[in-house]
Design a protein around this motif. Structure first.
Motif, PDB file in Angstrom:
ATOM      1  N   VAL A  62      59.001  25.207 -54.718  1.00  0.00           N
ATOM      2  CA  VAL A  62      59.454  26.516 -54.221  1.00  0.00           C
ATOM      3  C   VAL A  62      58.648  27.576 -54.608  1.00  0.00           C
ATOM      4  O   VAL A  62      58.591  27.504 -56.085  1.00  0.00           O
ATOM      5  CB  VAL A  62      60.999  26.752 -54.703  1.00  0.00           C
ATOM      6  N   ASN A  63      58.215  28.467 -54.105  1.00  0.00           N
ATOM      7  CA  ASN A  63      57.327  29.643 -54.381  1.00  0.00           C
ATOM      8  C   ASN A  63      58.228  30.694 -54.824  1.00  0.00           C
ATOM      9  O   ASN A  63      58.737  31.317 -53.772  1.00  0.00           O
ATOM     10  CB  ASN A  63      56.149  30.054 -53.334  1.00  0.00           C
ATOM     11  N   LEU A  64      58.576  30.811 -55.984  1.00  0.00           N
ATOM     12  CA  LEU A  64      59.574  31.961 -56.502  1.00  0.00           C
ATOM     13  C   LEU A  64      59.287  33.412 -56.194  1.00  0.00           C
ATOM     14  O   LEU A  64      60.100  34.096 -55.854  1.00  0.00           O
ATOM     15  CB  LEU A  64      60.029  31.626 -57.867  1.00  0.00           C
ATOM     16  N   LYS A  65      58.003  33.753 -56.231  1.00  0.00           N
ATOM     17  CA  LYS A  65      57.364  34.892 -56.038  1.00  0.00           C
ATOM     18  C   LYS A  65      57.661  35.347 -54.309  1.00  0.00           C
ATOM     19  O   LYS A  65      58.119  36.298 -53.995  1.00  0.00           O
ATOM     20  CB  LYS A  65      56.022  35.278 -56.341  1.00  0.00           C
TER      21      LYS A  65
ATOM     22  N   SER B 144      78.211  25.067 -51.945  1.00  0.00           N
ATOM     23  CA  SER B 144      76.795  24.540 -52.225  1.00  0.00           C
ATOM     24  C   SER B 144      76.076  24.565 -50.847  1.00  0.00           C
ATOM     25  O   SER B 144      74.721  24.228 -50.941  1.00  0.00           O
ATOM     26  CB  SER B 144      76.955  23.317 -52.892  1.00  0.00           C
ATOM     27  N   LYS B 145      76.668  24.554 -49.840  1.00  0.00           N
ATOM     28  CA  LYS B 145      75.991  23.994 -48.581  1.00  0.00           C
ATOM     29  C   LYS B 145      75.395  25.462 -47.939  1.00  0.00           C
ATOM     30  O   LYS B 145      76.474  26.001 -47.464  1.00  0.00           O
ATOM     31  CB  LYS B 145      77.009  23.245 -47.547  1.00  0.00           C
ATOM     32  N   LEU B 146      74.539  25.909 -48.254  1.00  0.00           N
ATOM     33  CA  LEU B 146      74.026  27.204 -47.936  1.00  0.00           C
ATOM     34  C   LEU B 146      73.880  27.489 -46.519  1.00  0.00           C
ATOM     35  O   LEU B 146      74.089  28.693 -45.995  1.00  0.00           O
ATOM     36  CB  LEU B 146      72.590  27.678 -48.691  1.00  0.00           C
TER      37      LEU B 146
ATOM     38  N   ILE C  65      66.594  30.396 -46.932  1.00  0.00           N
ATOM     39  CA  ILE C  65      67.882  29.440 -47.247  1.00  0.00           C
ATOM     40  C   ILE C  65      67.378  28.032 -47.813  1.00  0.00           C
ATOM     41  O   ILE C  65      68.067  27.810 -48.924  1.00  0.00           O
ATOM     42  CB  ILE C  65      68.526  29.164 -45.843  1.00  0.00           C
ATOM     43  N   LYS C  66      66.346  27.535 -47.373  1.00  0.00           N
ATOM     44  CA  LYS C  66      65.786  26.260 -48.020  1.00  0.00           C
ATOM     45  C   LYS C  66      65.344  26.435 -49.497  1.00  0.00           C
ATOM     46  O   LYS C  66      65.744  25.731 -50.386  1.00  0.00           O
ATOM     47  CB  LYS C  66      64.669  25.496 -47.260  1.00  0.00           C
TER      48      LYS C  66
ATOM     49  N   ASN D  42      66.533  26.985 -55.436  1.00  0.00           N
ATOM     50  CA  ASN D  42      66.707  27.755 -56.705  1.00  0.00           C
ATOM     51  C   ASN D  42      67.976  27.778 -57.172  1.00  0.00           C
ATOM     52  O   ASN D  42      68.139  28.283 -58.748  1.00  0.00           O
ATOM     53  CB  ASN D  42      66.196  29.369 -55.965  1.00  0.00           C
ATOM     54  N   SER D  43      69.003  27.639 -56.465  1.00  0.00           N
ATOM     55  CA  SER D  43      70.447  27.419 -57.131  1.00  0.00           C
ATOM     56  C   SER D  43      70.697  26.163 -57.998  1.00  0.00           C
ATOM     57  O   SER D  43      71.653  26.228 -58.932  1.00  0.00           O
ATOM     58  CB  SER D  43      71.408  27.420 -55.987  1.00  0.00           C
ATOM     59  N   LEU D  44      69.407  25.362 -57.925  1.00  0.00           N
ATOM     60  CA  LEU D  44      69.617  24.206 -58.902  1.00  0.00           C
ATOM     61  C   LEU D  44      68.825  24.508 -60.302  1.00  0.00           C
ATOM     62  O   LEU D  44      68.849  23.636 -61.182  1.00  0.00           O
ATOM     63  CB  LEU D  44      68.919  23.077 -58.357  1.00  0.00           C
ATOM     64  N   GLY D  45      68.385  25.767 -60.491  1.00  0.00           N
ATOM     65  CA  GLY D  45      67.614  26.227 -61.476  1.00  0.00           C
ATOM     66  C   GLY D  45      66.044  26.304 -61.291  1.00  0.00           C
ATOM     67  O   GLY D  45      65.716  25.850 -60.428  1.00  0.00           O
ATOM     68  N   THR D  46      65.384  27.344 -61.986  1.00  0.00           N
ATOM     69  CA  THR D  46      64.323  27.772 -61.786  1.00  0.00           C
ATOM     70  C   THR D  46      63.166  26.632 -61.861  1.00  0.00           C
ATOM     71  O   THR D  46      62.363  26.687 -61.127  1.00  0.00           O
ATOM     72  CB  THR D  46      63.956  29.110 -62.830  1.00  0.00           C
ATOM     73  N   SER D  47      63.321  25.943 -63.065  1.00  0.00           N
ATOM     74  CA  SER D  47      62.524  24.612 -63.341  1.00  0.00           C
ATOM     75  C   SER D  47      62.375  23.792 -62.386  1.00  0.00           C
ATOM     76  O   SER D  47      61.418  23.132 -61.818  1.00  0.00           O
ATOM     77  CB  SER D  47      62.680  24.162 -64.552  1.00  0.00           C
TER      78      SER D  47
END
Length: 324
Positions: free
Chosen positions: A226-229, A271-273, A208-209, A214-219
């Motif tokens: 955030v560890n995307l993998k 937006s509140k996941l 969730i965190k 991630n919802s704000l963009g990859t970069s």
């Protein structure tokens, strides 16, 4: 900090869930008394079946919407879900292989239940790995929806072929499973299912965190650390465990993983996941209890009810998106 509106929503859903559970326990061909659920009587076995039915509906209501919620947030697509992306179909195919080719093997019930769930989860994990590798190749992630439909069609064709050549008993077992017979789930199966759901929810909690970033963009997510993998791997494991474990024991419950997250976004801030996840579980439990009551009253299979309810909602979602 939880808002007052969110607390009120949760309270209303909890009250509705309790009412739904009580109605479920009192729904059936035979009227049961209060004591039948708490002491040995001539109707104790029927009472146990109804308790199992309520428990498995609650587990399904938690699992399927959570799986859909995770995939929709990760792919940023409101139509992503375990059935649309083909995960449910591949889990069904894996279960079909197990049912059709293991009928001559004598195993204890607990081990059979474990292999049934493992076959469904294994197939789902494999498909999720393929989906996530394909997501890197497709710039437009909506192509994944098309890919999911193709996978579902292919899995359906293989299942039909297996049914054509299957022995009578194996075919009967598969058809009963595919109808979503919630009365067929035993207490031992519920224990196995509960463990799988808890593991899936643990992985979901871990996502969730990172999903918020991630919802704000990859970069931006990478700048937050955030560890995307790792996020991708957690999404694979959590979604597959939650959707495939329910599919293994209840058959394919379609479209709930899509429509419940959609309703939750309509009633509360999308937006509140953290809050969205909680609402998904509560609303999912309520809807599954509602479907269970209809299934018992009408004797219509559970997966038919979920499809009749889900297809018009998804059509309205598509029309609404088209207008926007």
């Amino acid at each position: 900090m939880m808002s007052k509106r969110f607390k009120v929503l949760c309270l209303l859903l909890i009250i509705a869930i309790l009412i739904g559970a009580v109605i479920n326990l009192n729904t059936g061909f035979l009227s049961l008394g209060f004591l039948d659920f708490f002491q040995d009587s001539s109707n104790s076995q029927i009472a146990e079946i109804r308790i199992n039915r309520v428990l498995v509906m609650l587990l399904a209501g938690i699992s399927i919407p959570t799986s859909g919620f995770l995939m929709q947030e990760y792919f940023q697509n409101p139509l992503a879900g375990p059935d649309i992306l083909g995960i449910t179909s591949v889990a069904s195919l894996s279960v079909a292989f197990y049912i059709f080719f293991s009928h001559d093997i004598l195993l204890p019930e607990f081990i059979q239940n474990s292999f049934l769930s493992l076959s469904a989860i294994g197939g789902s994990l494999l498909l999720m790995l393929i989906l996530l590798s394909m997501s890197n190749k497709f710039q437009d992630k909506s192509y994944l929806i098309i890919f999911g439909f193709l996978v579902s069609a292919f899995a359906g064709a293989i299942v039909s072929l297996l049914q054509f050549y299957a022995e009578n008993q194996s075919l009967k077992n598969y058809i009963l499973w595919s109808f979503g017979a919630n009365n067929m789930v035993s207490r031992n199966q519920i224990y196995v299912l509960s463990i799988l759901v808890l593991i899936g929810l643990f992985f979901c909690f871990k996502t969730i965190k990172p999903l918020i970033g991630n919802s704000l963009g990859t970069s931006y997510a990478q700048s937050l650390g955030v560890n995307l993998k790792q996020l991708k791997l957690l999404i694979i494991v959590a979604s597959s465990l939650l959707s495939a474990s329910i599919t293994a024991f209840l058959g394919p419950i379609l479209f709930i993983g899509i429509i419940v997250p959609h309703f939750c976004r309509l009633v509360y801030n999308p937006s509140k996941l953290w809050q969205q996840w909680i609402l998904n579980m509560f609303l999912g439990m309520l809807i599954m209890l509602f479907f269970s009551i209809i299934a018992e009253k009408t004797q219509i299979p559970l997966n038919v009810i979920s499809s009749v309810f889900g297809i018009p909602v998804i059509l309205l979602m598509l029309l609404k998106q088209n207008k926007v």
